[in-house]
Design a protein around this motif. Structure first.
Motif, PDB file in Angstrom:
ATOM      1  N   GLN A   1       0.822  -1.209   0.000  1.00 50.78           N
ATOM      2  CA  GLN A   1       0.000   0.000   0.000  1.00 50.78           C
ATOM      3  C   GLN A   1       0.855   1.258   0.000  1.00 50.78           C
ATOM      4  OE1 GLN A   1      -2.298  -0.842   3.509  1.00 50.78           O
ATOM      5  NE2 GLN A   1      -3.991  -1.747   2.366  1.00 50.78           N
ATOM      6  N   ASP A   2       1.951   1.234   0.747  1.00 50.51           N
ATOM      7  CA  ASP A   2       2.872   2.370   0.762  1.00 50.51           C
ATOM      8  C   ASP A   2       3.460   2.585  -0.616  1.00 50.51           C
ATOM      9  OD1 ASP A   2       4.410   4.467   1.646  1.00 50.51           O
ATOM     10  OD2 ASP A   2       5.982   3.200   2.476  1.00 50.51           O
ATOM     11  N   ARG A   3       3.802   1.500  -1.275  1.00 49.60           N
ATOM     12  CA  ARG A   3       4.357   1.618  -2.624  1.00 49.60           C
ATOM     13  C   ARG A   3       3.327   2.210  -3.588  1.00 49.60           C
ATOM     14  NH1 ARG A   3       6.089  -3.216  -6.814  1.00 49.60           N
ATOM     15  NH2 ARG A   3       6.895  -1.841  -8.420  1.00 49.60           N
ATOM     16  N   THR A   4       2.065   1.808  -3.453  1.00 53.39           N
ATOM     17  CA  THR A   4       1.013   2.351  -4.306  1.00 53.39           C
ATOM     18  C   THR A   4       0.849   3.851  -4.090  1.00 53.39           C
ATOM     19  OG1 THR A   4      -0.175   0.238  -4.323  1.00 53.39           O
ATOM     20  CG2 THR A   4      -1.438   2.204  -4.869  1.00 53.39           C
ATOM     21  N   LEU A   5       0.886   4.281  -2.827  1.00 57.31           N
ATOM     22  CA  LEU A   5       0.765   5.705  -2.521  1.00 57.31           C
ATOM     23  C   LEU A   5       1.929   6.508  -3.082  1.00 57.31           C
ATOM     24  CD1 LEU A   5      -0.586   6.164   1.131  1.00 57.31           C
ATOM     25  CD2 LEU A   5      -1.594   6.969  -1.000  1.00 57.31           C
ATOM     26  N   ARG A   6       3.083   5.893  -3.214  1.00 57.32           N
ATOM     27  CA  ARG A   6       4.256   6.581  -3.733  1.00 57.32           C
ATOM     28  C   ARG A   6       4.296   6.603  -5.257  1.00 57.32           C
ATOM     29  NH1 ARG A   6       8.697   7.320  -0.305  1.00 57.32           N
ATOM     30  NH2 ARG A   6       8.253   6.831   1.863  1.00 57.32           N
ATOM     31  N   GLU A   7       3.851   5.529  -5.890  1.00 57.43           N
ATOM     32  CA  GLU A   7       4.066   5.392  -7.328  1.00 57.43           C
ATOM     33  C   GLU A   7       2.911   5.923  -8.174  1.00 57.43           C
ATOM     34  OE1 GLU A   7       7.085   1.563  -7.501  1.00 57.43           O
ATOM     35  OE2 GLU A   7       4.964   1.279  -7.985  1.00 57.43           O
TER      36      GLU A   7
ATOM     37  N   SER B   1      21.680  12.195  -6.425  1.00 54.61           N
ATOM     38  CA  SER B   1      22.221  12.830  -5.226  1.00 54.61           C
ATOM     39  C   SER B   1      21.151  13.053  -4.157  1.00 54.61           C
ATOM     40  CB  SER B   1      22.849  14.173  -5.596  1.00 54.61           C
ATOM     41  OG  SER B   1      21.883  15.015  -6.219  1.00 54.61           O
ATOM     42  N   ASP B   2      19.837  12.862  -4.524  1.00 59.91           N
ATOM     43  CA  ASP B   2      18.763  13.106  -3.576  1.00 59.91           C
ATOM     44  C   ASP B   2      18.654  12.012  -2.521  1.00 59.91           C
ATOM     45  OD1 ASP B   2      18.138  15.376  -4.900  1.00 59.91           O
ATOM     46  OD2 ASP B   2      16.512  14.519  -6.074  1.00 59.91           O
ATOM     47  N   VAL B   3      19.251  10.843  -2.770  1.00 61.67           N
ATOM     48  CA  VAL B   3      19.084   9.702  -1.878  1.00 61.67           C
ATOM     49  C   VAL B   3      20.429   9.335  -1.274  1.00 61.67           C
ATOM     50  CG1 VAL B   3      18.281   7.325  -1.698  1.00 61.67           C
ATOM     51  CG2 VAL B   3      17.207   8.873  -3.320  1.00 61.67           C
ATOM     52  N   SER B   4      20.496   9.295   0.035  1.00 67.19           N
ATOM     53  CA  SER B   4      21.740   8.949   0.706  1.00 67.19           C
ATOM     54  C   SER B   4      21.887   7.442   0.780  1.00 67.19           C
ATOM     55  CB  SER B   4      21.757   9.531   2.118  1.00 67.19           C
ATOM     56  OG  SER B   4      20.791   8.902   2.931  1.00 67.19           O
ATOM     57  N   GLU B   5      23.120   6.976   0.880  1.00 61.82           N
ATOM     58  CA  GLU B   5      23.365   5.546   0.992  1.00 61.82           C
ATOM     59  C   GLU B   5      22.796   4.978   2.284  1.00 61.82           C
ATOM     60  OE1 GLU B   5      27.481   4.814   0.596  1.00 61.82           O
ATOM     61  OE2 GLU B   5      27.629   5.598  -1.450  1.00 61.82           O
ATOM     62  N   GLU B   6      22.713   5.798   3.319  1.00 68.92           N
ATOM     63  CA  GLU B   6      22.206   5.306   4.598  1.00 68.92           C
ATOM     64  C   GLU B   6      20.723   5.004   4.528  1.00 68.92           C
ATOM     65  OE1 GLU B   6      23.268   8.572   6.946  1.00 68.92           O
ATOM     66  OE2 GLU B   6      25.378   8.045   7.082  1.00 68.92           O
ATOM     67  N   LEU B   7      19.977   5.750   3.680  1.00 66.05           N
ATOM     68  CA  LEU B   7      18.540   5.536   3.575  1.00 66.05           C
ATOM     69  C   LEU B   7      18.181   4.453   2.575  1.00 66.05           C
ATOM     70  CD1 LEU B   7      17.142   9.180   3.631  1.00 66.05           C
ATOM     71  CD2 LEU B   7      16.945   7.462   5.421  1.00 66.05           C
TER      72      LEU B   7
ATOM     73  N   THR C   1      11.115  15.365  -9.605  1.00 65.68           N
ATOM     74  CA  THR C   1      12.046  14.405 -10.203  1.00 65.68           C
ATOM     75  C   THR C   1      13.087  14.020  -9.161  1.00 65.68           C
ATOM     76  OG1 THR C   1      13.467  16.183 -11.037  1.00 65.68           O
ATOM     77  CG2 THR C   1      11.763  15.334 -12.533  1.00 65.68           C
ATOM     78  N   ILE C   2      13.674  12.841  -9.338  1.00 69.93           N
ATOM     79  CA  ILE C   2      14.657  12.338  -8.388  1.00 69.93           C
ATOM     80  C   ILE C   2      16.025  12.310  -9.052  1.00 69.93           C
ATOM     81  CG2 ILE C   2      15.399  10.339  -7.037  1.00 69.93           C
ATOM     82  CD1 ILE C   2      12.537   9.623  -6.579  1.00 69.93           C
ATOM     83  N   ASP C   3      16.988  12.974  -8.435  1.00 65.61           N
ATOM     84  CA  ASP C   3      18.374  12.879  -8.860  1.00 65.61           C
ATOM     85  C   ASP C   3      19.085  11.887  -7.966  1.00 65.61           C
ATOM     86  OD1 ASP C   3      17.982  14.813 -10.802  1.00 65.61           O
ATOM     87  OD2 ASP C   3      18.388  16.440  -9.366  1.00 65.61           O
TER      88      ASP C   3
ATOM     89  N   THR D   1      12.713   5.628  -0.759  1.00 61.36           N
ATOM     90  CA  THR D   1      13.399   6.385   0.293  1.00 61.36           C
ATOM     91  C   THR D   1      13.267   7.893   0.123  1.00 61.36           C
ATOM     92  OG1 THR D   1      15.453   6.213  -0.984  1.00 61.36           O
ATOM     93  CG2 THR D   1      15.090   4.582   0.748  1.00 61.36           C
ATOM     94  N   ALA D   2      12.637   8.343  -0.966  1.00 62.27           N
ATOM     95  CA  ALA D   2      12.407   9.777  -1.140  1.00 62.27           C
ATOM     96  C   ALA D   2      11.321  10.243  -0.164  1.00 62.27           C
ATOM     97  CB  ALA D   2      11.984  10.072  -2.579  1.00 62.27           C
ATOM     98  N   ARG D   3      11.307  11.531   0.124  1.00 60.64           N
ATOM     99  CA  ARG D   3      10.264  12.091   0.983  1.00 60.64           C
ATOM    100  C   ARG D   3       8.917  11.940   0.281  1.00 60.64           C
ATOM    101  NH1 ARG D   3      10.418  16.603   4.168  1.00 60.64           N
ATOM    102  NH2 ARG D   3       9.257  17.673   2.522  1.00 60.64           N
ATOM    103  N   TRP D   4       7.957  11.277   0.955  1.00 59.09           N
ATOM    104  CA  TRP D   4       6.682  11.031   0.291  1.00 59.09           C
ATOM    105  C   TRP D   4       5.945  12.329  -0.016  1.00 59.09           C
ATOM    106  CZ3 TRP D   4       2.407  12.882   2.693  1.00 59.09           C
ATOM    107  CH2 TRP D   4       2.459  13.079   4.078  1.00 59.09           C
ATOM    108  N   GLN D   5       6.212  13.394   0.752  1.00 59.95           N
ATOM    109  CA  GLN D   5       5.578  14.674   0.439  1.00 59.95           C
ATOM    110  C   GLN D   5       6.002  15.175  -0.938  1.00 59.95           C
ATOM    111  OE1 GLN D   5       7.268  13.965   3.206  1.00 59.95           O
ATOM    112  NE2 GLN D   5       6.394  14.897   5.045  1.00 59.95           N
TER     113      GLN D   5
END
Length: 452
Positions: free
Chosen positions: A41-47, A437-443, A433-435, A421-425
């Motif tokens: 469900q979380d994936r559906t809300l994101r995609e 550099s927007d996602v850290s390795e820790e997340l 759009t996602i670059d 791992t992107a901010r759902w907001q």
């Protein structure tokens, strides 16, 4: 002078979509029910809100003659997205058409009682599997024990979990030929003309098989009995509840798909498969049924099957946006759960050999190979444009109508890890759009958890 046209600006957008509703109400829904979301469900809300937007990348096409540019964005490919699935539905249609036999076909529906719906909502994977097996084994038992038939069936079953108002109503649609392979000789046996399986016995066998499988799951402690279901954890109360279910009549339906035409004609086969294709690869609600979203209320069309079997005029249902999203997400399928399954002699292990033998007995020629067609015109970008040559080969420029469009630039499609791992907001914005550099390795999720 060059101009660039965005996919979302090619024609005025007036029709409400599920993506619009999730973008508008997603934040409020997460505040109220975010703690209850499953991974699917979380994936559906994101995609779904980002389907065919810059989020999922795409291609920039340019006309060789006038230099006109057009951006085409990729689909999200989420199985709950109303905008995706056109090509998948076409492949399902072609596959069933290849299996068609020159006999009459019936459309059967097997529905679970409302008393089981709450248990099914809390145990979707277990109850859905039981439902599939109960339809397969119960129908096989009816065909095997019917004295004038006594044959083995082969049919396709499709799971739906929703009613017209998005209420939770698990049921299975089945496409069943009027005949089977004799249990004694293995040769094809037709059902008596004008008759289908005895419906009351079919309903009873379906009920008894389902309850027997449910009892086994209870004995193995496979059911999640929490909240309002906690009282069923007591074996005595569960036994009483099961006895009540066994005493009621379970609803089953069967109707002929034949219209009196030549059963071997291409038109008859296309009509039969086309009818059931409407039920294949479906989601809880299509964008065509959405009317408006104003003042926190979503309005949509529905059919009332209690009135003239749904043949009357469509009605309008109103739901608060958060409740609408809640109902929609209730029907998100469990991870890797198949919604369509072959049964009997159409099973993967027996299909080729059995169909060849049946066609030889019926004098039916083997159908020519059917090639998958493109998605319907109302779903033009269902598949992402990964093949640059094919994607531009037959496209004319919408500006000059003379030149051919070629791919000028590819817009990167983010990975599942980056989306998750992107901010759902941010994902609720149609221009996000996602670059990398927007996602850290820790997340980032580990590859072991990247299970979709």
């Amino acid at each position: 002078m060059e101009c660039c046209q965005d996919q979302s600006q090619q024609e005025p957008k007036t029709k409400l979509t599920m993506a619009d509703i999730l973008r508008a109400g997603g934040a409020e829904y997460r505040r109220e029910y975010g703690h209850t979301l499953t991974v699917e469900q979380d994936r559906t809300l994101r995609e779904v809100p980002g389907c065919r937007t810059p989020l999922f990348g795409g291609h920039v096409h340019k006309c060789k003659d006038c230099g006109h540019k057009v951006r085409l964005y990729n689909s999200c490919h989420n199985r709950s997205c109303p905008q995706c699935g056109g090509n998948q539905r076409q492949r399902w249609h072609n596959g069933r058409l290849e299996e068609m036999l020159p006999v009459e076909y019936y459309h059967a529906v097997f529905t679970l009682p409302d008393e089981i719906a709450q248990l099914a909502a809390a145990n979707k994977r277990v109850l859905y599997n039981i439902l599939f097996i109960a339809v397969r084994e119960g129908t096989a038992k009816t065909a095997r024990e019917w004295s004038v038939f006594q044959a083995r069936l082969g049919f396709t079953s499709m799971l739906h979990s929703w009613g017209q108002t998005l209420n939770f109503r698990p049921h299975i649609h089945a496409l069943i030929p009027c005949g089977g392979l004799s249990c004694e000789t293995g040769r094809w046996v037709d059902m008596p003309p004008g008759f289908f399986l005895p419906r009351q016995k079919m309903a009873d066998d379906f009920r008894d098989t389902f309850l027997a499988l449910l009892q086994k799951s209870y004995d193995k402690d496979e059911l999640n009995l929490v909240g309002k279901l906690r009282h069923l954890a007591c074996p005595e109360r569960f036994a009483t509840w099961m006895a009540e279910l066994a005493s009621i009549t379970w609803i089953t339906y069967a109707g002929s798909l034949s219209d009196g035409d030549d059963l071997q004609s291409t038109e008859a086969m296309e009509r039969t498969v086309g009818y059931l294709a409407r039920y294949a690869c479906r989601v809880a609600i299509s964008n065509e049924r959405l009317i408006s979203m104003e003042n926190g209320v979503v309005r949509f069309y529905y059919k009332d099957y209690r009135e003239n079997r749904g043949r009357g005029p469509r009605k309008v249902k109103e739901l608060p946006t958060v409740e609408f999203i809640q109902r929609f997400l209730t029907h998100v399928m469990p991870h890797r759960m198949q919604s369509s399954r072959p049964n009997g002699f159409l099973g993967n292990k027996y299909r080729t050999e059995c169909l060849a033998a049946i066609r030889e007995q019926l004098g039916d020629r083997v159908p020519e190979e059917i090639h998958s067609e493109d998605a319907p015109e109302d779903d033009p970008f269902d598949e992402e444009c990964s093949d640059t040559e094919d994607a531009s080969e037959e496209k004319r420029c919408p500006q000059c109508e003379q030149g051919r469009m070629e791919i000028l630039q590819e817009l990167r499609r983010p990975t599942v890890n980056e989306i998750y791992t992107a901010r759902w907001q941010d994902l609720l914005s149609p221009e996000f759009t996602i670059d990398e550099s927007d996602v850290s390795e820790e997340l980032a999720l580990s590859s072991a958890l990247e299970f979709w």
